[in-house]
Write a protein that holds these residues in place. Structure first.
Motif, short mmCIF file in Angstrom:
data_model
loop_
_atom_site.label_atom_id
_atom_site.label_comp_id
_atom_site.label_asym_id
_atom_site.label_seq_id
_atom_site.Cartn_x
_atom_site.Cartn_y
_atom_site.Cartn_z
N VAL A 47 -6.37 -7.15 -5.70
CA VAL A 47 -5.55 -6.61 -6.78
C VAL A 47 -6.32 -5.48 -7.44
CG1 VAL A 47 -4.28 -8.73 -7.25
CG2 VAL A 47 -6.43 -8.30 -8.44
N GLY A 48 -5.60 -4.65 -8.17
CA GLY A 48 -6.23 -3.54 -8.88
C GLY A 48 -5.29 -2.36 -8.94
N SER A 49 -5.87 -1.18 -8.94
CA SER A 49 -5.08 0.05 -8.94
C SER A 49 -5.82 1.10 -8.13
CB SER A 49 -4.82 0.53 -10.37
OG SER A 49 -6.04 0.71 -11.05
N VAL A 50 -5.04 1.99 -7.53
CA VAL A 50 -5.60 3.01 -6.64
C VAL A 50 -4.90 4.34 -6.85
CG1 VAL A 50 -6.37 1.40 -4.83
CG2 VAL A 50 -4.03 2.25 -4.79
N LYS A 51 -5.51 5.38 -6.33
CA LYS A 51 -4.91 6.72 -6.31
C LYS A 51 -5.34 7.40 -5.02
CE LYS A 51 -8.60 8.96 -8.94
NZ LYS A 51 -8.91 9.82 -10.07
N ASN A 52 -4.76 8.57 -4.77
CA ASN A 52 -5.09 9.35 -3.56
C ASN A 52 -5.07 8.46 -2.31
OD1 ASN A 52 -5.48 11.56 -5.27
ND2 ASN A 52 -7.61 10.97 -5.62
N VAL A 53 -3.95 7.82 -2.13
CA VAL A 53 -3.78 6.85 -1.04
C VAL A 53 -3.19 7.54 0.19
CG1 VAL A 53 -2.74 4.64 -0.38
CG2 VAL A 53 -3.32 5.09 -2.78
N ARG A 54 -3.76 7.22 1.33
CA ARG A 54 -3.23 7.69 2.63
C ARG A 54 -2.87 6.47 3.45
NH1 ARG A 54 -5.59 10.11 6.35
NH2 ARG A 54 -7.65 9.23 6.07
N LEU A 80 -1.37 4.03 -8.70
CA LEU A 80 -0.45 3.02 -8.24
C LEU A 80 -1.09 1.64 -8.41
CD1 LEU A 80 -0.13 5.02 -5.03
CD2 LEU A 80 1.92 4.54 -6.36
N GLU A 81 -0.25 0.64 -8.66
CA GLU A 81 -0.75 -0.73 -8.70
C GLU A 81 -1.04 -1.20 -7.28
OE1 GLU A 81 -1.48 -2.80 -11.18
OE2 GLU A 81 -0.81 -1.46 -12.77
N LEU A 82 -2.18 -1.81 -7.08
CA LEU A 82 -2.50 -2.42 -5.79
C LEU A 82 -1.93 -3.83 -5.83
CD1 LEU A 82 -3.95 -2.39 -3.06
CD2 LEU A 82 -6.03 -3.12 -4.24
N LEU A 83 -0.74 -3.98 -5.26
CA LEU A 83 -0.03 -5.26 -5.28
C LEU A 83 -0.50 -6.18 -4.17
CD1 LEU A 83 3.58 -3.91 -5.85
CD2 LEU A 83 1.94 -4.73 -7.57
N GLY A 84 -1.01 -5.59 -3.12
CA GLY A 84 -1.48 -6.40 -2.00
C GLY A 84 -2.27 -5.57 -1.02
N LEU A 85 -3.29 -6.19 -0.51
CA LEU A 85 -4.09 -5.61 0.57
C LEU A 85 -4.39 -6.76 1.50
CD1 LEU A 85 -5.77 -3.19 1.72
CD2 LEU A 85 -7.70 -4.13 0.42
N GLU A 86 -3.97 -6.62 2.73
CA GLU A 86 -4.27 -7.67 3.68
C GLU A 86 -4.78 -7.06 4.96
OE1 GLU A 86 -1.06 -10.08 4.98
OE2 GLU A 86 0.32 -8.42 5.10
N GLY A 87 -5.50 -7.86 5.71
CA GLY A 87 -6.03 -7.38 6.95
C GLY A 87 -7.33 -8.08 7.28
N HIS A 100 -8.68 -3.27 9.92
CA HIS A 100 -7.24 -3.08 10.10
C HIS A 100 -6.62 -3.60 8.82
CE1 HIS A 100 -3.51 -3.48 12.92
NE2 HIS A 100 -3.21 -2.91 11.76
N LEU A 101 -6.14 -2.68 7.99
CA LEU A 101 -5.68 -3.01 6.65
C LEU A 101 -4.25 -2.53 6.42
CD1 LEU A 101 -8.86 -1.78 4.71
CD2 LEU A 101 -8.36 -4.11 5.49
N HIS A 102 -3.47 -3.36 5.73
CA HIS A 102 -2.14 -2.98 5.29
C HIS A 102 -2.09 -3.13 3.78
CE1 HIS A 102 0.20 -3.49 9.31
NE2 HIS A 102 -0.94 -2.86 9.47
N VAL A 103 -1.30 -2.26 3.14
CA VAL A 103 -1.30 -2.18 1.68
C VAL A 103 0.13 -2.22 1.14
CG1 VAL A 103 -1.29 0.35 1.64
CG2 VAL A 103 -2.33 -0.89 -0.24
N LEU A 104 0.28 -2.84 -0.03
CA LEU A 104 1.51 -2.78 -0.81
C LEU A 104 1.16 -2.12 -2.13
CD1 LEU A 104 3.02 -6.34 -0.30
CD2 LEU A 104 3.99 -4.18 0.48
N LEU A 105 1.92 -1.09 -2.49
CA LEU A 105 1.63 -0.31 -3.69
C LEU A 105 2.84 -0.27 -4.60
CD1 LEU A 105 0.09 2.67 -1.70
CD2 LEU A 105 -1.19 0.94 -2.98
N GLY A 106 2.60 -0.46 -5.90
CA GLY A 106 3.67 -0.41 -6.88
C GLY A 106 3.65 0.91 -7.63
N LYS A 107 4.79 1.60 -7.62
CA LYS A 107 4.94 2.84 -8.37
C LYS A 107 5.33 2.51 -9.81
CE LYS A 107 6.49 5.78 -4.56
NZ LYS A 107 7.56 6.71 -4.15
N SER A 108 5.15 3.46 -10.72
CA SER A 108 5.51 3.25 -12.12
C SER A 108 7.00 2.98 -12.28
CB SER A 108 5.08 4.43 -12.98
OG SER A 108 5.75 5.60 -12.57
N SER A 109 7.82 3.43 -11.33
CA SER A 109 9.26 3.21 -11.36
C SER A 109 9.65 1.79 -10.98
CB SER A 109 9.95 4.18 -10.38
OG SER A 109 9.54 3.87 -9.05
N GLY A 110 8.70 1.03 -10.46
CA GLY A 110 8.98 -0.31 -9.98
C GLY A 110 9.20 -0.38 -8.49
#
Length: 157
Positions: A47-54, A80-87, A100-110
């Motif tokens: 969990v956390g927050s991130v920016k400049n995500v590719r 962006l909110e780091l909603l999930g990181l798995e791998g 090998h990582l997959h990410v779920l990101l939350g925007k301010s819009s929801g």
């Protein structure tokens, strides 16, 4: 066995990892694993927050093998909110740790976006719970169909 392969693994050490703001998430995760002597691991939670995500997604209607034209590269400035990181982290055929990582990101819009993570910069914090996998006979190899390196299982090891 046809159609699937498997290896049983035992749980090793468990770690709580906190990555500071401004740090590259994937790079620091791999550096931690190398410094702790972790050869193989699975991410339990992040969990956390991130920016400049590719990250990437597979285009609708894509066929195998997954090649660059069949993927869509995304860049998100965030934060962006780091909603999930798995791998997982698995040693490659050269003995170096790869991810090998997959990410779920939350925007301010929801809205939520995600896909295969290439990299991200930690914004405010990043907290990762990691479990070491004790297993022999697995390595990460380039995939002929998947577009990224995937796990190779040596059933005889």
């Amino acid at each position: 066995m046809e159609g699937f392969w498997y290896k049983e693994w035992s749980q090793g050490r468990r770690f709580v990892i906190k990555i500071s703001p401004g740090e590259p998430l994937r790079k620091r995760l791999l550096e931690f694993a190398a410094s702790a002597g972790v050869k193989n691991a699975v991410i339990v939670s992040a969990v956390g927050s991130v920016k400049n995500v590719r990250f990437r997604g597979i285009k609708a209607g894509a066929r195998l093998p997954i090649t660059e034209p069949r993927m869509h590269q995304h860049e998100a400035a965030g934060p962006l909110e780091l909603l999930g990181l798995e791998g997982n982290l698995i040693t490659d055929e050269k003995g170096e740790i790869d991810s090998h990582l997959h990410v779920l990101l939350g925007k301010s819009s929801g809205e939520v976006v995600g896909g295969h993570l290439f990299d991200a910069e930690v914004f405010a914090t990043c907290e990762i719970l990691l479990t070491e996998m004790l297993v022999e006979g697995i390595e990460r190899h380039p995939s002929k169909s998947g577009g990224v390196s995937t796990i190779f299982i040596d059933e005889e090891a």
